[in-house]
Design a protein around this motif. Structure first.
Motif, mmCIF file in Angstrom:
data_model
loop_
_atom_site.group_PDB
_atom_site.id
_atom_site.type_symbol
_atom_site.label_atom_id
_atom_site.label_comp_id
_atom_site.label_asym_id
_atom_site.label_seq_id
_atom_site.Cartn_x
_atom_site.Cartn_y
_atom_site.Cartn_z
ATOM 1 N N ASP A 108 0.821 -1.204 0.000
ATOM 2 C CA ASP A 108 0.000 0.000 0.000
ATOM 3 C C ASP A 108 0.859 1.259 0.000
ATOM 4 O OD1 ASP A 108 -2.791 0.270 -0.325
ATOM 5 O OD2 ASP A 108 -2.901 1.317 1.602
ATOM 6 N N ALA A 109 2.000 1.212 0.665
ATOM 7 C CA ALA A 109 2.921 2.352 0.602
ATOM 8 C C ALA A 109 3.448 2.524 -0.819
ATOM 9 C CB ALA A 109 4.081 2.148 1.581
ATOM 10 N N ALA A 110 3.754 1.414 -1.475
ATOM 11 C CA ALA A 110 4.248 1.473 -2.859
ATOM 12 C C ALA A 110 3.176 2.022 -3.790
ATOM 13 C CB ALA A 110 4.685 0.082 -3.309
ATOM 14 N N ARG A 111 1.932 1.576 -3.593
ATOM 15 C CA ARG A 111 0.828 2.065 -4.426
ATOM 16 C C ARG A 111 0.635 3.566 -4.260
ATOM 17 N NH1 ARG A 111 -4.656 3.195 -3.664
ATOM 18 N NH2 ARG A 111 -4.529 2.575 -1.474
ATOM 19 N N ALA A 112 0.649 4.024 -3.007
ATOM 20 C CA ALA A 112 0.454 5.451 -2.754
ATOM 21 C C ALA A 112 1.580 6.266 -3.395
ATOM 22 C CB ALA A 112 0.391 5.713 -1.251
ATOM 23 N N HIS A 113 2.801 5.773 -3.277
ATOM 24 C CA HIS A 113 3.941 6.494 -3.866
ATOM 25 C C HIS A 113 3.848 6.496 -5.390
ATOM 26 C CE1 HIS A 113 8.010 7.986 -4.357
ATOM 27 N NE2 HIS A 113 8.229 7.000 -5.213
ATOM 28 N N TRP A 114 3.512 5.344 -5.955
ATOM 29 C CA TRP A 114 3.388 5.220 -7.421
ATOM 30 C C TRP A 114 2.320 6.164 -7.954
ATOM 31 C CZ3 TRP A 114 -0.665 2.036 -9.921
ATOM 32 C CH2 TRP A 114 -0.465 1.883 -11.298
ATOM 33 N N ALA A 116 1.259 8.902 -6.469
ATOM 34 C CA ALA A 116 1.702 10.287 -6.260
ATOM 35 C C ALA A 116 2.692 10.724 -7.337
ATOM 36 C CB ALA A 116 2.341 10.430 -4.882
ATOM 37 N N GLN A 117 3.416 9.763 -7.905
ATOM 38 C CA GLN A 117 4.382 10.063 -8.964
ATOM 39 C C GLN A 117 3.740 10.062 -10.351
ATOM 40 O OE1 GLN A 117 7.595 10.967 -8.284
ATOM 41 N NE2 GLN A 117 6.889 10.875 -6.165
ATOM 42 N N GLY A 118 2.415 9.908 -10.421
ATOM 43 C CA GLY A 118 1.729 9.917 -11.704
ATOM 44 C C GLY A 118 1.612 8.558 -12.355
ATOM 45 N N ARG A 119 1.718 7.487 -11.560
ATOM 46 C CA ARG A 119 1.582 6.111 -12.039
ATOM 47 C C ARG A 119 2.526 5.814 -13.213
ATOM 48 N NH1 ARG A 119 -3.664 3.939 -10.420
ATOM 49 N NH2 ARG A 119 -3.652 2.588 -12.256
ATOM 50 N N PRO A 120 3.841 6.031 -13.059
ATOM 51 C CA PRO A 120 4.778 5.785 -14.165
ATOM 52 C C PRO A 120 4.743 4.326 -14.625
ATOM 53 C CG PRO A 120 5.963 6.064 -12.082
ATOM 54 C CD PRO A 120 4.547 6.474 -11.844
ATOM 55 N N GLU A 121 4.704 4.122 -15.931
ATOM 56 C CA GLU A 121 4.636 2.773 -16.490
ATOM 57 C C GLU A 121 5.905 1.966 -16.224
ATOM 58 O OE1 GLU A 121 3.645 2.783 -20.591
ATOM 59 O OE2 GLU A 121 1.721 3.813 -20.302
ATOM 60 N N SER A 122 7.020 2.666 -16.010
ATOM 61 C CA SER A 122 8.297 1.977 -15.812
ATOM 62 C C SER A 122 8.479 1.433 -14.401
ATOM 63 C CB SER A 122 9.451 2.933 -16.127
ATOM 64 O OG SER A 122 9.394 4.079 -15.274
ATOM 65 N N LEU A 175 -1.191 -1.779 -9.794
ATOM 66 C CA LEU A 175 0.225 -1.684 -9.449
ATOM 67 C C LEU A 175 1.030 -2.635 -10.331
ATOM 68 C CD1 LEU A 175 2.176 -0.348 -7.328
ATOM 69 C CD2 LEU A 175 1.961 -2.486 -6.018
ATOM 70 N N PRO A 176 2.062 -2.158 -11.001
ATOM 71 C CA PRO A 176 2.833 -3.020 -11.903
ATOM 72 C C PRO A 176 3.751 -3.968 -11.122
ATOM 73 C CG PRO A 176 3.660 -0.762 -12.009
ATOM 74 C CD PRO A 176 2.487 -0.747 -11.082
ATOM 75 N N VAL A 177 3.330 -5.208 -10.999
ATOM 76 C CA VAL A 177 4.037 -6.169 -10.156
ATOM 77 C C VAL A 177 4.695 -7.264 -10.994
ATOM 78 C CG1 VAL A 177 2.370 -5.759 -8.309
ATOM 79 C CG2 VAL A 177 2.117 -7.776 -9.792
ATOM 80 N N LEU A 178 5.686 -7.898 -10.395
ATOM 81 C CA LEU A 178 6.330 -9.109 -10.889
ATOM 82 C C LEU A 178 6.446 -10.063 -9.717
ATOM 83 C CD1 LEU A 178 9.223 -7.216 -12.655
ATOM 84 C CD2 LEU A 178 7.515 -8.538 -13.908
ATOM 85 N N LEU A 179 6.331 -11.367 -9.967
ATOM 86 C CA LEU A 179 6.489 -12.364 -8.900
ATOM 87 C C LEU A 179 7.478 -13.429 -9.346
ATOM 88 C CD1 LEU A 179 3.167 -11.591 -8.941
ATOM 89 C CD2 LEU A 179 3.273 -13.032 -6.915
ATOM 90 N N THR A 180 8.273 -13.895 -8.394
ATOM 91 C CA THR A 180 9.159 -15.033 -8.649
ATOM 92 C C THR A 180 9.064 -16.016 -7.495
ATOM 93 O OG1 THR A 180 11.020 -13.733 -7.757
ATOM 94 C CG2 THR A 180 10.820 -13.871 -10.156
ATOM 95 N N ASN A 181 9.127 -17.295 -7.828
ATOM 96 C CA ASN A 181 9.128 -18.370 -6.822
ATOM 97 C C ASN A 181 10.370 -19.209 -7.052
ATOM 98 O OD1 ASN A 181 6.084 -17.766 -7.525
ATOM 99 N ND2 ASN A 181 6.129 -18.523 -5.427
ATOM 100 N N CYS A 182 11.224 -19.262 -6.050
ATOM 101 C CA CYS A 182 12.534 -19.902 -6.225
ATOM 102 C C CYS A 182 12.634 -21.204 -5.441
ATOM 103 C CB CYS A 182 13.646 -18.967 -5.793
ATOM 104 S SG CYS A 182 13.702 -18.688 -4.007
ATOM 105 N N SER A 183 13.585 -22.032 -5.842
ATOM 106 C CA SER A 183 13.906 -23.250 -5.101
ATOM 107 C C SER A 183 14.916 -22.928 -3.996
ATOM 108 C CB SER A 183 14.441 -24.323 -6.049
ATOM 109 O OG SER A 183 15.577 -23.858 -6.748
ATOM 110 N N ASN A 184 15.391 -23.938 -3.278
ATOM 111 C CA ASN A 184 16.276 -23.728 -2.133
ATOM 112 C C ASN A 184 17.587 -23.069 -2.546
ATOM 113 O OD1 ASN A 184 14.293 -25.514 -1.003
ATOM 114 N ND2 ASN A 184 15.766 -26.044 0.589
#
Length: 346
Positions: A108-114, A116-122, A175-184
């Motif tokens: 939620d902090a990231a969303r608010a900041h994003w 406030a910055q004009g929702r930059p696509e990058s 919110l422009p997100v990426l997810l990764t799931n890693c092994s040990n």
């Protein structure tokens, strides 16, 4: 790129910090410095003009707002988490608090900041998770990005919850997100309570090497520097809203892994008898998943990433690093719970 890395003083986070700075990215390391964190992990880059440290907790919204406003990062790489399964069995509340509530607060902090910055696509919010959210496999099969979630421990359940939150913030707020799931993961700076460091340090001390059950549990081992490279690859080239599995292509039974480490120590620090004689089978922990294995074809096919370190090479590097850095691990052995058997509650 200016990247805010949460948990950057931990094992995997510090590998990301070191590699990102080495590649010319500006890095803000946000870490609460809980028991498993160590600023010595980032000492190689700590004096760089590209590196900044902020001590803060991801549950502290005011601190997050201040740090995001002050640094205005292009991306957040979220690794801060409670991660030791054994500790989650003995004390699940801390995992719920940090991994779920903390991730929600950060999102939620990231969303608010994003916004406030004009929702930059990058902008990117990259959430780093684990293959343990998928549960356990039988003798065959691999986890894919479409494998249904089936967590079996408080730790994996808390990480599964955080994954769902990240996807929800993407679908609900954009919110422009990426997810990764890693092994040990394994490698240099691995905190001494985890399996591979435990084997090395117990063997060096001439103490019993504890192996859960009969040691038949299988894991896919990923060298931590390979993982850091994969995370930066996803951050730079991954498709928004998409998840990527990251594996090492190195499946091994725990007992075979332990014996391999003992063999390496026999060569480097020979004792009166083989180190494998110290192996001691102990009562299995509750809910111990039998096998994890990753299908990493998506990240290979779409982003061109593959692991570069075999488990044989990686184990040799890891053993040598621990032999050469005794001062680092001796200091950490004094921390709460390290060296004690955890995760025994039925």
């Amino acid at each position: 790129m200016k990247v805010l890395v949460t948990g950057g003083a931990g094992f995997i986070g510090s590998a990301v910090v070191r590699l990102a700075v080495e590649r010319g990215h500006e890095v803000i390391n946000l870490d609460a410095l809980t028991y498993a964190a160590c600023l010595d992990n980032v000492a190689p880059v700590a004096r760089s003009s590209l590196y900044t440290f902020e001590q803060a907790d991801i549950r502290d919204r005011a601190a997050l707002d201040r740090i995001l406003l002050s640094h205005n990062p292009d991306a957040i790489l979220h690794l801060a988490a409670e991660s030791h399964v054994d500790r989650s069995i003995d004390g699940p509340a801390a995992f719920i608090d940090t991994n779920i509530t903390g991730t929600a607060t950060l999102l939620d902090a990231a969303r608010a900041h994003w916004e406030a910055q004009g929702r930059p696509e990058s902008f990117r919010f990259h959430h780093v998770s684990t293959d343990e959210v998928f549960g356990t496999l039988g003798d065959t099969g691999l986890f894919t990005e479409d494998t249904p979630y089936d967590p079996r421990s408080p730790y994996s359940a808390s990480k599964a919850s955080s994954d769902h939150l990240v996807r929800a913030w993407h679908e609900t707020y954009g919110l422009p997100v990426l997810l990764t799931n890693c092994s040990n993961n394994y490698g240099p700076y691995h905190f001494p309570e985890k399996l591979i460091p435990v084997v090395i340090l117990k063997a060096l001390a001439g103490e019993p090497i504890p192996v859960y059950g009969t040691g038949e549990n299988v894991r896919d081992w990923l060298y931590v520097e390979d993982h850091a490279d994969a995370l930066l690859t996803v951050l730079e080239k991954g498709q928004v809203g998409r998840s990527y599995n990251i594996g090492g292509h190195n499946e091994m039974r725990n007992i075979d892994l332990v014996r391999a480490i003992c063999g390496l120590l026999d060569e480097r620090r020979p004792d009166a008898s083989p180190h494998a004689d110290l192996i001691t089978f102990v009562t299995d922990r509750p809910g111990h998943d039998m096998r994890y294995a990753i299908d990493a074809s998506r990240i290979q096919n779409e982003l061109g990433w593959t692991p570069s370190v075999t488990v044989e090479e990686g184990l040799a590097r890891t053993v040598d690093w621990f032999l050469d850095n005794e001062e680092w691990w001796r200091a950490l052995q004094k921390r709460d719970g390290v060296g004690r058997r955890l995760g025994t509650k039925a």
